[in-house]
Design a protein around this motif. Sequence first.
Motif, PDB file in Angstrom:
ATOM      1  N   ILE A 223       0.865  -1.080  -0.029  1.00 36.95           N
ATOM      2  CA  ILE A 223       0.009   0.031  -0.011  1.00 36.95           C
ATOM      3  C   ILE A 223       0.931   1.155  -0.173  1.00 36.95           C
ATOM      4  N   ALA A 224       0.877   1.945  -0.661  1.00 34.48           N
ATOM      5  CA  ALA A 224       1.443   3.090  -1.191  1.00 34.48           C
ATOM      6  C   ALA A 224       0.557   4.557  -0.649  1.00 34.48           C
ATOM      7  N   GLY A 225       1.170   5.235   0.532  1.00 39.44           N
ATOM      8  CA  GLY A 225       0.858   6.585   0.858  1.00 39.44           C
ATOM      9  C   GLY A 225       1.240   7.466  -0.052  1.00 39.44           C
ATOM     10  N   VAL A 226       0.309   8.618  -0.715  1.00 39.07           N
ATOM     11  CA  VAL A 226       0.878   9.437  -1.470  1.00 39.07           C
ATOM     12  C   VAL A 226       0.344  11.018  -1.020  1.00 39.07           C
ATOM     13  N   ASP A 227       1.519  11.836  -1.053  1.00 37.04           N
ATOM     14  CA  ASP A 227       1.085  13.247  -0.582  1.00 37.04           C
ATOM     15  C   ASP A 227       2.080  14.018  -1.381  1.00 37.04           C
ATOM     16  N   GLU A 228       1.501  15.530  -1.475  1.00 39.08           N
ATOM     17  CA  GLU A 228       2.375  16.646  -1.976  1.00 39.08           C
ATOM     18  C   GLU A 228       2.410  17.685  -1.166  1.00 39.08           C
ATOM     19  N   VAL A 229       3.571  18.394  -1.392  1.00 41.77           N
ATOM     20  CA  VAL A 229       3.641  19.718  -0.544  1.00 41.77           C
ATOM     21  C   VAL A 229       4.113  20.839  -1.779  1.00 41.77           C
ATOM     22  N   GLY A 230       3.393  21.942  -1.606  1.00 43.56           N
ATOM     23  CA  GLY A 230       3.995  22.971  -2.591  1.00 43.56           C
ATOM     24  C   GLY A 230       3.102  23.539  -3.698  1.00 43.56           C
ATOM     25  N   ARG A 231       1.807  23.528  -3.395  1.00 41.41           N
ATOM     26  CA  ARG A 231       0.664  23.802  -4.245  1.00 41.41           C
ATOM     27  C   ARG A 231       0.637  25.277  -4.599  1.00 41.41           C
ATOM     28  N   GLY A 232       0.790  25.840  -3.006  1.00 38.44           N
ATOM     29  CA  GLY A 232       0.525  27.580  -2.931  1.00 38.44           C
ATOM     30  C   GLY A 232       1.594  28.365  -3.154  1.00 38.44           C
TER      31      GLY A 232
ATOM     32  N   ALA B 216       7.307  18.389 -10.029  1.00 38.24           N
ATOM     33  CA  ALA B 216       7.111  18.995 -11.064  1.00 38.24           C
ATOM     34  C   ALA B 216       7.524  20.357 -11.119  1.00 38.24           C
ATOM     35  N   SER B 217       8.056  21.027 -12.054  1.00 41.04           N
ATOM     36  CA  SER B 217       8.969  22.149 -11.800  1.00 41.04           C
ATOM     37  C   SER B 217       7.934  23.283 -11.846  1.00 41.04           C
ATOM     38  N   SER B 218       8.690  24.515 -11.740  1.00 43.69           N
ATOM     39  CA  SER B 218       7.681  25.671 -11.707  1.00 43.69           C
ATOM     40  C   SER B 218       7.333  26.019 -13.231  1.00 43.69           C
ATOM     41  N   VAL B 219       8.092  25.648 -14.239  1.00 46.44           N
ATOM     42  CA  VAL B 219       7.746  25.629 -15.752  1.00 46.44           C
ATOM     43  C   VAL B 219       6.715  24.909 -16.052  1.00 46.44           C
ATOM     44  N   GLU B 220       6.851  23.445 -15.435  1.00 48.36           N
ATOM     45  CA  GLU B 220       5.711  22.549 -15.571  1.00 48.36           C
ATOM     46  C   GLU B 220       4.424  22.840 -15.120  1.00 48.36           C
TER      47      GLU B 220
ATOM     48  N   GLU C 296      -2.651  19.820 -12.319  1.00 50.16           N
ATOM     49  CA  GLU C 296      -2.147  18.723 -13.154  1.00 50.16           C
ATOM     50  C   GLU C 296      -0.669  18.598 -12.920  1.00 50.16           C
ATOM     51  N   ALA C 297       0.151  19.366 -12.525  1.00 47.99           N
ATOM     52  CA  ALA C 297       1.336  19.523 -12.360  1.00 47.99           C
ATOM     53  C   ALA C 297       1.522  18.571 -10.990  1.00 47.99           C
ATOM     54  N   THR C 298       0.648  18.591  -9.985  1.00 49.43           N
ATOM     55  CA  THR C 298       0.528  17.829  -8.750  1.00 49.43           C
ATOM     56  C   THR C 298       0.380  16.576  -8.949  1.00 49.43           C
ATOM     57  N   LYS C 299      -0.275  16.186 -10.086  1.00 54.55           N
ATOM     58  CA  LYS C 299      -0.595  14.861 -10.512  1.00 54.55           C
ATOM     59  C   LYS C 299       0.684  14.216 -11.046  1.00 54.55           C
ATOM     60  N   LEU C 300       1.207  15.077 -11.690  1.00 54.36           N
ATOM     61  CA  LEU C 300       2.526  14.636 -12.618  1.00 54.36           C
ATOM     62  C   LEU C 300       3.488  14.135 -11.513  1.00 54.36           C
ATOM     63  N   ALA C 301       3.717  15.063 -10.317  1.00 53.43           N
ATOM     64  CA  ALA C 301       4.609  14.923  -9.258  1.00 53.43           C
ATOM     65  C   ALA C 301       4.390  13.599  -8.500  1.00 53.43           C
ATOM     66  N   MET C 302       3.011  13.417  -8.473  1.00 54.28           N
ATOM     67  CA  MET C 302       2.774  12.281  -7.658  1.00 54.28           C
ATOM     68  C   MET C 302       2.752  10.909  -8.521  1.00 54.28           C
ATOM     69  N   LYS C 303       2.475  10.893  -9.517  1.00 52.01           N
ATOM     70  CA  LYS C 303       2.966   9.844 -10.698  1.00 52.01           C
ATOM     71  C   LYS C 303       4.431   9.507 -10.738  1.00 52.01           C
TER      72      LYS C 303
END
Length: 253
Positions: free
Chosen positions: A73-82, A134-138, A146-153
């Motif tokens: 089971i993989a837990g997935v989260d992000e930081v840095g949307r804002g 996902a970079s600032s350019v992406e 969409e960039a958040t989803k890319l980083a998670m993937k």
Amino acid sequence: MTQTIEQIKEILSDLTDEKSDVFIELKNDQRIGVQKLIAKWYREQEKIEMARAKFHKMMEYEKNLYGQNITLIAGVDEVGRGPLAGPVVAAAVILDQENELIGLDDSKKLSKEKRQYFVERIKSEAISYGIGMASSVEIDELNIYEATKLAMKRAIEQLHKIPEHLLIDAMKLPMEISQTSIIKGDATSISIAAASVLAKETRDSLMVELGKEHPHYGFEKHMGYGTKEHLEAIEQFGIIHEHRKSFAPIKGR
């Protein structure tokens, strides 16, 4: 020979059972200093019990899946949307089902010292973990969602084991892996909490390095968020490549 307060403090730091002969003997010591230490010991034990209870509650999603013979089971989260600058960073973590990460919580609720402690444990004890960005350019090209989803993937693709199920903080991913999206998952799932801590410490480290490269902006203090200091620096020095040009108030500069 009567033990000193410092000696008793040391003894109590190793005791976990109030029914032990040693504890009972100390409890009968009427010195005010000793009684204060006993009271403090009870408070600490209460905190430990609360942390243990929270840990077991945060394991409920995982235990439900383990009961279905789903173990990876993989837990997935992000930081840095804002923030106005820097990448969005995601982490994916597969924990051993016997893990005892008691005290682990949403990264925003932990001190930096605690986060760093758990990062070390996660990296050494997890079955696998991955980091994706996902970079600032992406972000400008795709939009932040969409960039958040890319980083998670990308984080999931870094795992050494293919997960059988994903527990994701408030997101659904276009991947051929069964998944559960959990609102406030970083506070309710131990796997997502592990990912949130890993993602935050990774991104914070990147922003500290960016602060060294561009000392006028104070990235090491605000991590790219739109603080007064950051906005004033943008006004005075302009923007750099790490700024998100699609974000107000940078947009149009």
